[in-house]
Design an enzyme around this catalytic site. Structure first.
Site, PDB file in Angstrom:
ATOM      1  N   HIS A   1       8.730   9.503   5.088  1.00 12.03           N
ATOM      2  CA  HIS A   1       9.059   8.877   3.682  1.00 12.03           C
ATOM      3  C   HIS A   1      10.561   9.415   3.547  1.00 12.03           C
ATOM      4  CE1 HIS A   1       4.766   9.169   2.900  1.00 12.03           C
ATOM      5  NE2 HIS A   1       4.934   7.761   2.283  1.00 12.03           N
TER       6      HIS A   1
ATOM      7  N   GLU B   1      -5.615   2.565   7.591  1.00 14.68           N
ATOM      8  CA  GLU B   1      -5.944   4.144   7.596  1.00 14.68           C
ATOM      9  C   GLU B   1      -7.253   4.300   7.047  1.00 14.68           C
ATOM     10  OE1 GLU B   1      -3.133   6.400   5.235  1.00 14.68           O
ATOM     11  OE2 GLU B   1      -4.769   7.621   4.412  1.00 14.68           O
TER      12      GLU B   1
ATOM     13  N   ASP C   1      10.715  12.880   2.395  1.00 12.68           N
ATOM     14  CA  ASP C   1      10.028  14.019   3.022  1.00 12.68           C
ATOM     15  C   ASP C   1      11.063  14.611   3.939  1.00 12.68           C
ATOM     16  OD1 ASP C   1       7.481  13.022   2.197  1.00 12.68           O
ATOM     17  OD2 ASP C   1       7.419  11.762   4.262  1.00 12.68           O
TER      18      ASP C   1
HETATM   19  C1  XUL Z   1      -1.170   7.376   0.837  1.00 14.44           C
HETATM   20  C2  XUL Z   1      -0.505   6.967   2.359  1.00 14.44           C
HETATM   21  C3  XUL Z   1       0.903   7.086   2.431  1.00 14.44           C
HETATM   22  C4  XUL Z   1       1.293   6.178   3.267  1.00 14.44           C
HETATM   23  C5  XUL Z   1       2.731   6.262   3.388  1.00 14.44           C
HETATM   24  O1  XUL Z   1      -2.574   7.433   0.553  1.00 14.44           O
HETATM   25  O2  XUL Z   1      -1.597   6.826   3.161  1.00 14.44           O
HETATM   26  O3  XUL Z   1       1.107   8.410   2.798  1.00 14.44           O
HETATM   27  O4  XUL Z   1       0.650   6.367   4.611  1.00 14.44           O
HETATM   28  O5  XUL Z   1       3.409   5.973   2.284  1.00 14.44           O
HETATM   29 CO    CO Z   2      -1.216   6.396   5.161  1.00 11.20          CO
END
Ligand code: XUL
Ligand code: CO
Length: 437
Positions: A100, A267, A103
């Protein structure tokens, strides 16, 4: 150059019999699985936010592990963090990283400072990339931390927030292009609502689409050939997020015509929060030709929030890798370690151990997935289950050559009979057998 992790050696593969906590037992990067090197199947990426920044802070207390790199907040600390990150990535064998904007920089008081800091630090990172050969997977902008996004970013009712988000994404995308990233992620933590009582959902979604269109146009006209990803998550921090799950995101992508530019970054823990398995979400993306990248973590399903645990469950990674093998690999993305240590895991070795065990869990999953495919019983079972559609009236259905009248006639000619078994218990047994044979 200062060594930040003197107690962590270069992590090598030592095989399943090894008891060395700082060695791979299963991830052997050059070993071939189904004709391809493990490292080609498993393009692991390091995430700065969890790998370098998160210090164990939770709602109830402060950090438990040292992520200061011996510095106070400053540009020097930001540089030390980059040095430490590249050392750790090299030692644990990462070939990619993700970031990000916030970061990788020192804290910025405003957007102008963030822009300057990002320009500086990306030059610095590029030197490390050139020295180590480590590549950028994807970049993203943090559009959820600052107070200016309290009502959302690209779905905010306030044009000031919308423009600020545009500014941040422009700069984060410039940084991604500058470092040769293969992707750019949109994760909409604040893109959603807490109550419909104050929300114009239709307007917010149209505005979000206008935002993505501007970002894509900007990226394409500035040489970005990579893939944009939407990362679905149903909730947290917002009560209801617009990118709820893969199906919801696909509906959005299709409604606004983004199919050729945007794919999904899926995810594991977000899938569980949406009431799905990780493999379900990947299957939905894959059958729609929209599988982009994955963020690897596991949920603690006994709690209802996003725990981002390091991958630990081999059966799950096997079912994930089965989907990825059936997709001929992740052609547009990587396996990003969006995974963080438990708060009590406060020893300096724990991060490296998290990566080792996470990579081993994916390596075991890959091998098991390959076994499932090579064994063939499960694929054959699924094929046979639909074999009634290969000939006769079934074939006519598939070819679109029949109609309700003909199906009625067929149905009326049938005698009621018991259907074959779904044999779920037998199929579970095959997985167990392959896992331990
Ligand atoms: C939040 C998440 C983030 C994204 C990128 O749950 O997964 O870290 O991957 O913004
Ligand atoms: Co994520």
């Amino acid at each position: 150059m200062k060594e930040y992790y003197p107690n962590i050696p270069k992590i090598e593969y030592e095989g399943p019999a090894s008891k060395n906590i700082l060695a791979f037992k299963h991830y052997n990067k050059d070993e071939k699985v189904m004709g391809k090197r493990m490292s080609e199947h498993l393009k692991f990426a390091f995430a700065f936010w969890h790998g370098m920044n998160y210090d164990g802070t939770d709602m109830f207390g402060g950090g438990t592990y040292d992520r200061t790199f011996g510095q106070k907040e400053s540009r020097e600390k930001a540089k030390a963090r980059i040095n430490a990150a590249f050392e750790l990535m090299q030692k644990t064998g990462f070939e990619y990283f993700c970031f990000h904007d916030v970061d990788i920089c020192e804290p910025s008081a405003n957007l102008a400072e963030l822009k300057t800091n990002l320009l500086y630090i990306t030059d610095y990172i590029k030197e490390h990339m050139a020295k180590t050969g480590i590549k950028l997977a994807w970049g993203t902008a943090n559009l959820f931390g600052a107070a200016r996004y309290q009502h959302g970013a690209a779905t905010s009712p306030y044009v000031e927030s919308y423009a600020a988000a545009a500014c941040q994404v422009k700069n984060a995308l410039d940084a991604t292009i500058k470092m040769g990233g293969i992707g750019y992620t949109f994760w909409g933590g604040r893109e959603g609502y807490d109550t419909l009582l104050n929300t114009n959902m239709e307007f917010e979604l149209d505005n979000l689409a206008r935002f993505y269109r501007m970002v894509i146009d900007y990226g394409r006209s500035n040489g970005f050939k990579g893939t944009f990803y939407i990362e679905p998550k149903p909730k947290e921090p917002t009560m209801h997020q617009y990118d709820f799950d893969v199906s919801t995101s696909i509906a959005f992508i299709q409604k606004y015509g983004f199919e050729s530019d945007i794919k999904l970054n899926i995810e594991g823990n977000h899938a569980s929060l949406a009431g799905h398995t990780f493999e379900h979400e990947i299957r939905v993306a894959r059958i729609n030709g929209l599988l982009g990248s994955i963020d690897a973590n596991h949920a603690e399903t006994l709690v209802g929030w996003d725990t981002d645990e390091f991958p630990k469950d081999v059966k799950s990674t096997a079912l994930v890798m089965y989907e990825i093998l059936k997709n001929n690999g992740l052609q547009y993305g990587v396996i990003n370690f969006d995974s963080k240590l438990r708060r009590p895991s406060s020893d300096e070795l724990d991060n490296a151990i998290g990566f080792i065990v996470g990579m081993d869990t994916f390596a075991l999953g890959l091998k098991l997935a390959a076994k499932i495919i090579e064994d063939g019983r499960i694929d054959e079972f699924v094929r046979n289950r639909y074999s009634g559609f290969n000939a006769g009236i079934g074939e006519k259905i598939v070819k679109g050559e029949t109609n309700l009248e003909e199906l009625e006639e067929y149905a009326l000619s049938l005698e009621e009979k018991r259907l074959p078994s779904g044999r779920q218990e037998y199929l579970n047994g095959i997985i167990n057998e392959l896992m331990f044979s």
